[in-house]
Structure formats: structure tokens, C-alpha cells
Design an enzyme around this catalytic site. Sequence first.
Site, short mmCIF file in Angstrom:
data_model
loop_
_atom_site.label_atom_id
_atom_site.label_comp_id
_atom_site.label_asym_id
_atom_site.label_seq_id
_atom_site.Cartn_x
_atom_site.Cartn_y
_atom_site.Cartn_z
N HIS A 203 0.43 -10.64 16.87
CA HIS A 203 -1.04 -10.65 16.78
C HIS A 203 -1.56 -11.73 17.72
CE1 HIS A 203 -5.11 -10.66 15.26
NE2 HIS A 203 -4.83 -9.59 14.55
N LYS B 164 10.98 -7.81 -5.20
CA LYS B 164 11.78 -9.03 -5.34
C LYS B 164 10.95 -10.25 -5.71
CE LYS B 164 11.74 -10.17 -0.38
NZ LYS B 164 12.59 -10.38 0.81
N GLY C 123 -9.05 -3.81 8.22
CA GLY C 123 -9.51 -2.67 7.45
C GLY C 123 -8.63 -1.45 7.64
N ARG D 216 -1.85 -7.50 0.94
CA ARG D 216 -3.03 -8.29 0.57
C ARG D 216 -3.51 -9.21 1.68
NH1 ARG D 216 -2.28 -13.64 -2.31
NH2 ARG D 216 -0.07 -14.21 -2.21
N ARG E 196 1.34 -0.86 17.94
CA ARG E 196 0.45 -0.29 16.92
C ARG E 196 -1.01 -0.51 17.25
NH1 ARG E 196 -2.15 -2.38 12.48
NH2 ARG E 196 -0.96 -4.32 12.40
N GLU F 86 -12.05 -2.71 16.47
CA GLU F 86 -10.98 -3.63 16.83
C GLU F 86 -10.37 -3.22 18.17
OE1 GLU F 86 -8.63 -5.43 13.46
OE2 GLU F 86 -9.17 -3.52 12.54
N ASP G 62 14.47 -6.58 4.58
CA ASP G 62 15.46 -6.12 3.61
C ASP G 62 15.68 -4.61 3.66
OD1 ASP G 62 14.88 -8.74 3.00
OD2 ASP G 62 14.52 -8.41 0.88
N SER H 215 -2.18 0.58 10.18
CA SER H 215 -1.06 0.33 9.26
C SER H 215 -1.42 0.69 7.81
CB SER H 215 -0.61 -1.13 9.35
OG SER H 215 -1.70 -2.00 9.20
N VAL I 285 0.82 -1.21 0.00
CA VAL I 285 0.00 0.00 0.00
C VAL I 285 0.85 1.26 0.00
CG1 VAL I 285 -0.26 -0.13 2.53
CG2 VAL I 285 -1.87 1.23 1.19
#
Length: 537
Positions: free
Chosen positions: A238, A39, A53, A48, A384, A122, A217, A389, A18
Site C-alpha cells: 500500500h 486462531k 470500502g 476490520r 489488486r 480510489e 497459515d 478485496s 469477510v
Amino acid sequence: MAARWEARADLIVVGTGVAGLTAALRARELGLRVLVVTKAAGDDGNTRWAQGGVAVVMEDQHDPGDSVAKHIGDTLTAGAGLCDDAAVAVIITDGPAAVARLRERGAVFDARPDGLLERTREGGHSAFRVVHAGGDATGAEVERALLKATVDGRVPLLENHVAVDAVKTPLGAVAGLLVLDGNGVPGVLTAPAVLLATGGLGQMYQATSNPSVATGDGLALALRAGALAADVEFIQFHPTVLYTGRGARGRCPLVTEAVRGEGAVLVDATGARVMKGVHPLEDLAPRDVVAAAITRHMATEPGGVDDHVFLDATALRDMATRFPTVYSACVSVGVDPAVDPIPVAPAAHFACGGVVSTVDGRTGVTGLYAVGEVARTGLHGANRLASNSLLEGLVCGTRAAETVAADLAIGLIAPARTADPVLPTAPVADRDLLQRVMSRYAAIGRDAEGLAVVGSVLDVSTVDKQLESRELVEDAALTTAARALIAAAQQRTESRGCHVRTDFTGRSDAWQRSQLVRLTPTGQPVLADPVLAEGVA
């Protein structure tokens, strides 16, 4: 080995999630020549897999009494004292406009019959403010829309090319990238601006919600280029990843927090509530609280089960329609969420820290920018807040592209000549060994003895190797990231957010600050003097 081919652009974007695609699209709109590098395949990143949300408070549709200010407050609370207040305010305030731009680019969110967007809640949120797509497939829809817009906007995408090292000028500015193509042939991408949007580092652990490409990376590349990192000790686990059996490895299916937001509760093998009395929000407490509570609960082996608990979602109506991704994953392991509690356990999920950058993507190295999970803007602090995110990627991706365009216009960055780059040499540890010791001693619940064990194991097993393949680039990055985390975690003698020290269980005001990490000339991450970061973020 020297580079054998070359390409040029105004901006090189590394990553197709994103943040990276949002930046590339905005830069193209501003007239920049953009080249996007990944990569793997374009849709192989972490975006994905995001289920919950985008957390956003839109002016014309929100809960009564909810506001941008309350969203900011929830974010600061979750961040446990380490958020940058100004960064939080900028990113969350810019959220509604960012979501509107995403919808203009073709993203379709779930809507109610009256045309307003559906919203869920959430952990850590005080209101229903998380907009979603495909029930629990928000990330997939965001990725689809952005990739299509990239094709339609004729933004070139170079797949199966791994970024190895920054190309620098004699004065230390970044002026391009050294990459390896799919056959391992090195090449140079020359540009006055390189934007890292490479995501996280979940593959540092045995079990994670992240795909196989999440190997840190960008963090390693930025450190080698002279940038600073911060808050790397804060890895969010999580609370609810689908438990598929003892010893599960690699990416495990996520059970989105929104399932708890709509009424599911955590129970143990005896049926007792896990979060009862642990936190005022119980099952909707911030993720660090829930993950730590589950870990403590498993240690008591209720009902003889010591490696998972259960998420009871049997009271939810139409699980298959509202959460089709979760439902499908459960069915694949023989669990019917309508009648069976879902076996879950914590797994590595999100890097709250990363390359020190502003909300506009600037790092301390001229020509090098960073956005998304690889960056540390100060939005997340020590933990977070759920669904912030995707929001960060949308907002900061746009702002970074506009900043690069502005920096080019005023001559702050410009094309420059560099020496012919060669493949670098870096410390590399065995990945399986690294994952095992990090999972055992540096996951949820750390202490001085265990962290010392990890450090010793990595020191003994690490060998300097030339980064001549994608696998070596990834393993070197994981080695650097693990060493950086260990250095910071050993020093932070308190428990705060995602960083839980079993030998220092309390939070200390003396530690209400971030720790900076830099790389030594030999490739060893060490803590840096805070004065080095003045003016960076």
C-alpha cells in the site's frame, strides 16, 4: 503427538474475516452443520482494518456512464495482464447482489440525505463507485455485522484454535483438520469439507498494514495438503501507511486511498509533487505504480528525507468526520491533517496470489476449498484494484458455501475414515531474520542477487521442527510463503504489477502467464509444471 479430542461438522471454515463468515452464514442457511475456527478472537483478522470500502456498481446508484463493464475494465487494467477474465466478470457482476445480502445481514453503509449510498473513488478506478461505512471504517462495520449475524444464526465459533494440518484420506481427499487449542492440546475437527479463509501474509515483512495474525497459515496448509499456489510473487504494497518513525515494525496504521480519491496529493520534503508526470492518473494511479514511484522518489533523498514522503490533505474539509480512523491515527503521532502534511511510506498490504481456486472456492484437492485473500481466483492478477478485496470475500464466500452444499448433495465429497493424525514437522526459520531479509531484498524492487541472498539465508537458518505451538505453526507458514515467493520471483525476469525487478525493468509478453508453485515431500516450495493445474481454475 496424537490428537486428544474430536469434533464433527459438514463444513469447517478456517477464518473469521469477510470471506469466512459470509461462507459460514450461507452454509448455515443451506442447512449444513458448520464450525468456524480462528486462531485468535473472532474480530482479530484483517477485515476490520479495511478502510476504503467495497467497490461495486449498483443498478440504481452509480456515476453517470459508469457500469459493471467499466469496473471489469478497471480491474483488468490494474491486474496488468494476469487476471482471469471469466473470474473477474463473475465476481464483479455478482457484486451488487452480494452487497445487498450484506446489508440485509445488518451492515450499515454511509448514506446521503436522499437515502442513496455515498461513494468515493480510489486509485485505478474511473468512477466514484466505492461504498463505505463509518467514513473510513468499512471493514470494522462489515466485521461487526457478520459476527453479530453469526451469533444470531447460532453458527458455532471456536476461538484460539490454530489450524495445523489437513487430515486426509488414503486417497488424498481432505476430511478434516488437525488443530491446537489455546493450551497447545491437539484435536481433530472431522468434516468432508474444509474451507480456508485465513487471509494474507503481511507479517512476512517488517512493516505491514496487516495485523499480527496474517502469517500465511492457510497457504502453507494448502500446499502441504497437495494444492497448488499461483501468483505468489505479487505482493501489493500500500503506498500510504502512516510513517511512525524509522524502523517501524508490525502493523502500521493505514491511510486509506480514498483520502487521495477526495483530493489529497503526495509531496516530498521540499513540497514537490511525487506523482506529477509519472502516470496519467497521477495520485490516483494503480497502487503498484504509486508505491513504486514513492520508493524511487525516496531513493533520491529530496530535502534529506529518504524513508518517507508526505500526503497533503490540508485542502480536504472536515477530515475528522470523513476519515475519523485516519485522523485519530495521525493525531496519535502528533500530526494534525488539517494543517500538517501526513508522513507516509509504502508497506506490505495484500497478497494478490495464493491457493489456486475457482470463484466457487474449489481447489485441486477434493474436500479443500479456499476463499478471500488466501485464494487466487484470478480476480487480482498482478495487482489488486482498490476495494475489490471485500467484494471478493462477499461474492466468493457465498459461492463457496453453495458449492460445498452442492458437492455434498451429489456425493462428490462425503465423510470418510482417516488414520489418527499426528503433529507434522516442517521447515522453520527465525521470524525476525526472515522479516529483515524479505524487507531488504524481496519487497518493492528486487534483483537476482538480492533474491539469491534471501534464498541462501533461509536455507542456512531453517530447521525442521514439529509444529506443536501456534508460534511454530506461524513461523513455518511464513517460511514456506517466503520460499514460495523467492522461487517465483527469481524465475519471473520482468517487471509487472507488484513484482518490480530492478534488473529486468520492462514488461515481457513471454511472461503474461501465471507461475504455479507446489511443495516437495521435504517441504520446499518449487515451481510446478503448468499442466498440473488444468481444470483447477
